[in-house]
Design a protein around this motif. Structure first.
Motif, mmCIF file in Angstrom:
data_model
loop_
_atom_site.group_PDB
_atom_site.id
_atom_site.type_symbol
_atom_site.label_atom_id
_atom_site.label_comp_id
_atom_site.label_asym_id
_atom_site.label_seq_id
_atom_site.Cartn_x
_atom_site.Cartn_y
_atom_site.Cartn_z
ATOM 1 N N SER A 38 0.826 -1.215 0.000
ATOM 2 C CA SER A 38 0.000 0.000 0.000
ATOM 3 C C SER A 38 0.855 1.258 0.000
ATOM 4 O O SER A 38 0.486 2.255 -0.620
ATOM 5 N N THR A 39 1.997 1.204 0.678
ATOM 6 C CA THR A 39 2.904 2.353 0.667
ATOM 7 C C THR A 39 3.396 2.607 -0.755
ATOM 8 O O THR A 39 3.494 3.754 -1.198
ATOM 9 N N THR A 40 3.686 1.510 -1.474
ATOM 10 C CA THR A 40 4.139 1.643 -2.854
ATOM 11 C C THR A 40 3.071 2.340 -3.697
ATOM 12 O O THR A 40 3.368 3.237 -4.493
ATOM 13 N N ILE A 41 1.813 1.945 -3.483
ATOM 14 C CA ILE A 41 0.701 2.580 -4.190
ATOM 15 C C ILE A 41 0.630 4.071 -3.848
ATOM 16 O O ILE A 41 0.443 4.916 -4.722
ATOM 17 N N SER A 42 0.786 4.398 -2.569
ATOM 18 C CA SER A 42 0.723 5.801 -2.154
ATOM 19 C C SER A 42 1.852 6.606 -2.783
ATOM 20 O O SER A 42 1.657 7.750 -3.195
ATOM 21 N N ALA A 43 3.038 5.994 -2.857
ATOM 22 C CA ALA A 43 4.172 6.699 -3.453
ATOM 23 C C ALA A 43 3.930 6.942 -4.936
ATOM 24 O O ALA A 43 4.258 8.005 -5.460
ATOM 25 N N ILE A 44 3.326 5.957 -5.614
ATOM 26 C CA ILE A 44 3.087 6.100 -7.050
ATOM 27 C C ILE A 44 1.990 7.124 -7.315
ATOM 28 O O ILE A 44 2.088 7.946 -8.217
ATOM 29 N N SER A 45 0.943 7.120 -6.475
ATOM 30 C CA SER A 45 -0.169 8.034 -6.742
ATOM 31 C C SER A 45 0.080 9.432 -6.164
ATOM 32 O O SER A 45 -0.726 10.318 -6.380
ATOM 33 N N GLY A 46 1.189 9.606 -5.432
ATOM 34 C CA GLY A 46 1.532 10.949 -4.967
ATOM 35 C C GLY A 46 0.919 11.305 -3.628
ATOM 36 O O GLY A 46 0.944 12.461 -3.218
ATOM 37 N N LEU A 47 0.349 10.328 -2.941
ATOM 38 C CA LEU A 47 -0.268 10.601 -1.642
ATOM 39 C C LEU A 47 0.762 10.515 -0.516
ATOM 40 O O LEU A 47 0.463 10.814 0.628
ATOM 41 N N MET A 48 1.967 10.069 -0.850
ATOM 42 C CA MET A 48 3.022 9.966 0.144
ATOM 43 C C MET A 48 4.341 10.255 -0.550
ATOM 44 O O MET A 48 4.533 9.864 -1.703
ATOM 45 N N ARG A 49 5.200 11.024 0.115
ATOM 46 C CA ARG A 49 6.473 11.390 -0.492
ATOM 47 C C ARG A 49 7.566 10.488 0.054
ATOM 48 O O ARG A 49 7.863 10.518 1.240
ATOM 49 N N PRO A 50 8.166 9.646 -0.813
ATOM 50 C CA PRO A 50 9.235 8.773 -0.323
ATOM 51 C C PRO A 50 10.493 9.573 -0.003
ATOM 52 O O PRO A 50 10.627 10.711 -0.454
ATOM 53 N N ASP A 51 11.397 8.957 0.769
ATOM 54 C CA ASP A 51 12.637 9.639 1.125
ATOM 55 C C ASP A 51 13.476 9.938 -0.111
ATOM 56 O O ASP A 51 14.074 10.997 -0.224
ATOM 57 N N ALA A 52 13.529 8.961 -1.023
ATOM 58 C CA ALA A 52 14.327 9.148 -2.237
ATOM 59 C C ALA A 52 13.839 8.173 -3.286
ATOM 60 O O ALA A 52 13.142 7.215 -2.984
ATOM 61 N N GLY A 53 14.218 8.430 -4.533
ATOM 62 C CA GLY A 53 13.847 7.491 -5.576
ATOM 63 C C GLY A 53 13.462 8.181 -6.865
ATOM 64 O O GLY A 53 13.677 9.387 -7.029
ATOM 65 N N ARG A 54 12.892 7.386 -7.756
ATOM 66 C CA ARG A 54 12.523 7.901 -9.071
ATOM 67 C C ARG A 54 11.345 7.085 -9.582
ATOM 68 O O ARG A 54 11.411 5.853 -9.636
ATOM 69 N N ILE A 55 10.261 7.764 -9.889
ATOM 70 C CA ILE A 55 9.068 7.086 -10.394
ATOM 71 C C ILE A 55 8.698 7.725 -11.724
ATOM 72 O O ILE A 55 8.508 8.938 -11.800
ATOM 73 N N VAL A 56 8.664 6.910 -12.768
ATOM 74 C CA VAL A 56 8.433 7.428 -14.118
ATOM 75 C C VAL A 56 7.278 6.662 -14.753
ATOM 76 O O VAL A 56 7.244 5.436 -14.708
ATOM 77 N N LEU A 57 6.341 7.402 -15.318
ATOM 78 C CA LEU A 57 5.209 6.784 -16.012
ATOM 79 C C LEU A 57 5.198 7.304 -17.446
ATOM 80 O O LEU A 57 5.036 8.507 -17.661
ATOM 81 N N ASN A 58 5.385 6.411 -18.412
ATOM 82 C CA ASN A 58 5.394 6.796 -19.833
ATOM 83 C C ASN A 58 6.297 7.999 -20.094
ATOM 84 O O ASN A 58 5.864 8.993 -20.665
ATOM 85 N N ASP A 59 7.530 7.939 -19.673
ATOM 86 C CA ASP A 59 8.499 9.017 -19.883
ATOM 87 C C ASP A 59 8.174 10.290 -19.105
ATOM 88 O O ASP A 59 8.822 11.317 -19.287
ATOM 89 N N ARG A 60 7.135 10.265 -18.284
ATOM 90 C CA ARG A 60 6.785 11.433 -17.483
ATOM 91 C C ARG A 60 7.322 11.178 -16.078
ATOM 92 O O ARG A 60 6.921 10.218 -15.424
ATOM 93 N N VAL A 61 8.217 12.054 -15.610
ATOM 94 C CA VAL A 61 8.770 11.872 -14.267
ATOM 95 C C VAL A 61 7.740 12.330 -13.240
ATOM 96 O O VAL A 61 7.340 13.495 -13.217
ATOM 97 N N LEU A 62 7.288 11.404 -12.411
ATOM 98 C CA LEU A 62 6.320 11.756 -11.375
ATOM 99 C C LEU A 62 7.038 12.189 -10.106
ATOM 100 O O LEU A 62 6.590 13.067 -9.387
ATOM 101 N N PHE A 63 8.183 11.527 -9.862
ATOM 102 C CA PHE A 63 8.937 11.831 -8.648
ATOM 103 C C PHE A 63 10.397 11.489 -8.874
ATOM 104 O O PHE A 63 10.711 10.426 -9.411
ATOM 105 N N ASP A 64 11.286 12.397 -8.531
ATOM 106 C CA ASP A 64 12.703 12.020 -8.537
ATOM 107 C C ASP A 64 13.470 12.820 -7.501
ATOM 108 O O ASP A 64 14.652 13.103 -7.664
#
Lengths: 348, 228
Positions: A38-64
């Protein structure tokens, strides 16, 4: 489409270090409760900010780390275990809620209502809906937010078995008719088997394996993680024709098989689920058996009580006792016959 | 009705209604904002802020009234600034409204804060994933869900404003037609021989107003539950 996730986050008592790629189709995020799904889902949907990392959807950077798009800007439709419908609005108002901000989906309204059978519910309030109806509404609302990815966090976990059975066909329709990538979080093997194309296995905050469902099901190391009774492979079979007694002739990578009670026209490709404990191995060509399906195979791996068998380019698993492994001298390369007692057909 | 009540008593009833309605409505947006901050935000000084908001509830009303007088009086630091703008509180009905608003504020805030705390933030998260901006979510999801709490807070605040006596009489005195509210009128009538009859009539009116306010708020709450 591709979703690429890599993030780290430290909770008191659980350090998450999660990395996986999800191609199109349905990717199941599978693991025991509390492993960080569930934390992974929250990090992907933007409801939780992870300490570090990089999440990319279709070449669109959601979080880095530098970029951190808000949930509003991510275009990820979320279906939560508890539906989270707005209790003060009707079903219709819930479905319309995203349309002001995600105009792209407003014209899809009729199609989504039809796809999920929401017509009779439109005037009702969430409080008067059954669990299954609530989840269907939540799925519809998420679809109408014009998402680039649909994320479902245990959407069936709160439902009893009959409600699950009621909603499962809608999910399959979703997978097959809406060409939308889906990330499906679950700890239920039957759900994963029916829906997933790719499986990401998680344990204690880490991804332990990720790959196509068929690979995981036929891997003697990984299959037991789904539970011993569920271990077993998925193989493809093409319908070849009908026998006079009503049985159906199909062709698998390992040879022909006869199946009972199959519908579908010649040429249709089926997905057959062969459970490991439904297979008996024999070194010699068996005769005088009631079993109709006997396939010549070669052992490719032996691991604990599970034996992996090659069936052309596909793999199967057989559950055998350690004593039998010794007596039959089963090791990679051994030729033997797989006697298949029963198979089940998965809708594809 | 006007003959049953003397003109002075009648004025007190109307003034009290005016003062309480305006005090309640004017302070409501602030009460919602403060309740939201107290319920949802954590910051250094949170406890101090909460204490300040609740101060009028704990202080003797006369003390609050006196503090208002020295702050908002014509020579007070705030009052002297507002006077050139034509805004005067001391010994005016506006002062009575200010006193009523301040005194009822903690009660209103408390009720609304409980409402905010009962709203599941996960619903707001869900709305965010659907693309709605935070402010829009507040007005379309959060506020409608706490409507019963707002009603409860408003009713409580209105009742407190109707009954406010100590701070009012200290801050704006008891001038008939100007600052004489219902409670001050009852008090004044009880100080003169033969005033008991009129005082009793005002007491009955107080009871009717209070009951009406509660009934209206119940009715609105029921309507909100079934129709909103």
């Amino acid at each position: 489409m591709s979703l690429s996730v890599a993030y780290r986050h430290a909770f008191p008592g659980l350090a998450l270090d999660v990395a996986f790629d999800a191609p199109g189709g349905v990717t199941a995020l599978f693991g025991p409760s509390g492993c960080g799904k569930s934390t992974t889902i929250s990090a992907i949907s933007g409801l939780m900010r992870p300490d570090a990392g990089r999440i990319v959807l279709n070449d669109r950077v959601l979080f880095d780390g530098r970029t951190n798009l808000s949930p509003q800007d991510r275009r990820i439709g979320c279906v939560f275990q508890d539906a989270r419908l707005f209790p003060h609005m009707t079903v219709a108002a819930n479905l319309r809620y995203p349309s002001r901000w995600r105009r792209g989906a407003a014209r899809e309204m009729d199609r989504v209502v039809e796809l999920l059978g929401l017509g009779p519910l439109l005037k009702r309030r969430p409080g008067t809906l059954s669990g299954g109806e609530r989840q269907r509404t939540a799925i519809g609302r998420a679809l109408l937010s014009d998402p680039a990815l649909l994320v479902m966090d245990e959407p069936l976990a709160a439902l009893d078995d009959s409600r699950k059975a009621e909603i499962m066909p809608w999910l399959e329709r979703l997978r097959d008719e809406v060409r939308l990538p889906i990330l499906y979080v679950s700890h239920s093997v039957p759900e994963v088997l029916r829906l997933a194309t790719t499986v990401v296995l998680m344990e204690k905050g880490r991804v332990t394996h990720a790959g196509p469902l068929t690979d995981i099901l036929s891997d003697p190391d990984l299959a037991p993680r789904l539970g011993t009774r569920e271990a077993g492979a998925l193989i493809r079979a093409r319908i070849e024709g009908r026998e006079p007694d009503g049985m159906t002739r199909v062709m698998t990578a390992g040879g022909p098989m006869l199946l009972q009670g199959i519908e579908g026209s010649v040429g249709t490709v089926l997905r057959l689920r062969v459970l490991a404990h439904e297979i008996i191995l024999s070194r010699d060509a068996p005769t005088g058996l009631s079993a109709l399906n006997i396939l010549p195979t070669t052992v490719t791996r032996v691991d604990g009580g599970l034996v992996q068998l090659a069936l052309g380019d596909e793999r199967m698993l057989a559950q055998v006792t350690p004593r039998s492994i010794e007596v039959l001298d089963l090791k990679p390369g051994t030729a033997c016959y797989a006697i298949v007692k029963s198979v089940s057909v998965l809708p594809s | 009705m006007t003959h049953w009540l003397g003109p002075q008593e009648w004025q007190a009833v109307l003034l009290s209604l005016k003062v309480s309605v305006i005090a309640t409505l004017a302070s409501l947006p602030f009460a919602i904002a403060v309740a939201w901050v107290l319920a949802r935000k954590r910051f250094p000084g949170h406890g101090l802020f909460s204490g300040l908001v609740h101060l009028p509830l704990i202080l003797p009303p006369v003390v609050t009234g006196y503090l208002l007088l020295i702050t908002f009086g014509t020579k007070g630091p705030v009052g002297s600034l507002l006077q050139p703008l034509g805004i005067v509180f001391a010994f005016r009905w506006t002062g009575a409204a200010l006193a009523a608003a301040i005194m009822s504020f903690p009660l209103t805030v408390r009720a609304i804060r409980l409402g905010f705390e009962a709203v599941d933030p996960k619903l707001e998260d869900a709305a965010a994933t659907l693309g709605a901006p935070r402010i829009w979510i507040f007005f379309t999801v959060t506020l409608p869900l706490i409507f019963p709490a707002i009603l409860a807070g408003t009713t409580l605040g209105f009742a407190k404003a109707m009954g406010e006596f100590g701070a009012t009489i200290t801050f704006v005195s008891n001038i008939p037609g100007q600052t004489q509210t219902l409670p001050s009128a009852i008090y004044a009538l009880l100080q003169v021989p033969g005033g008991e009859g009129a005082a009793m009539r005002l007491v009955m009116i107080s009871v009717v107003i209070a009951m009406t306010a509660v009934l209206i708020s119940e009715w609105l709450a029921r309507r909100a539950r079934t129709a909103a």
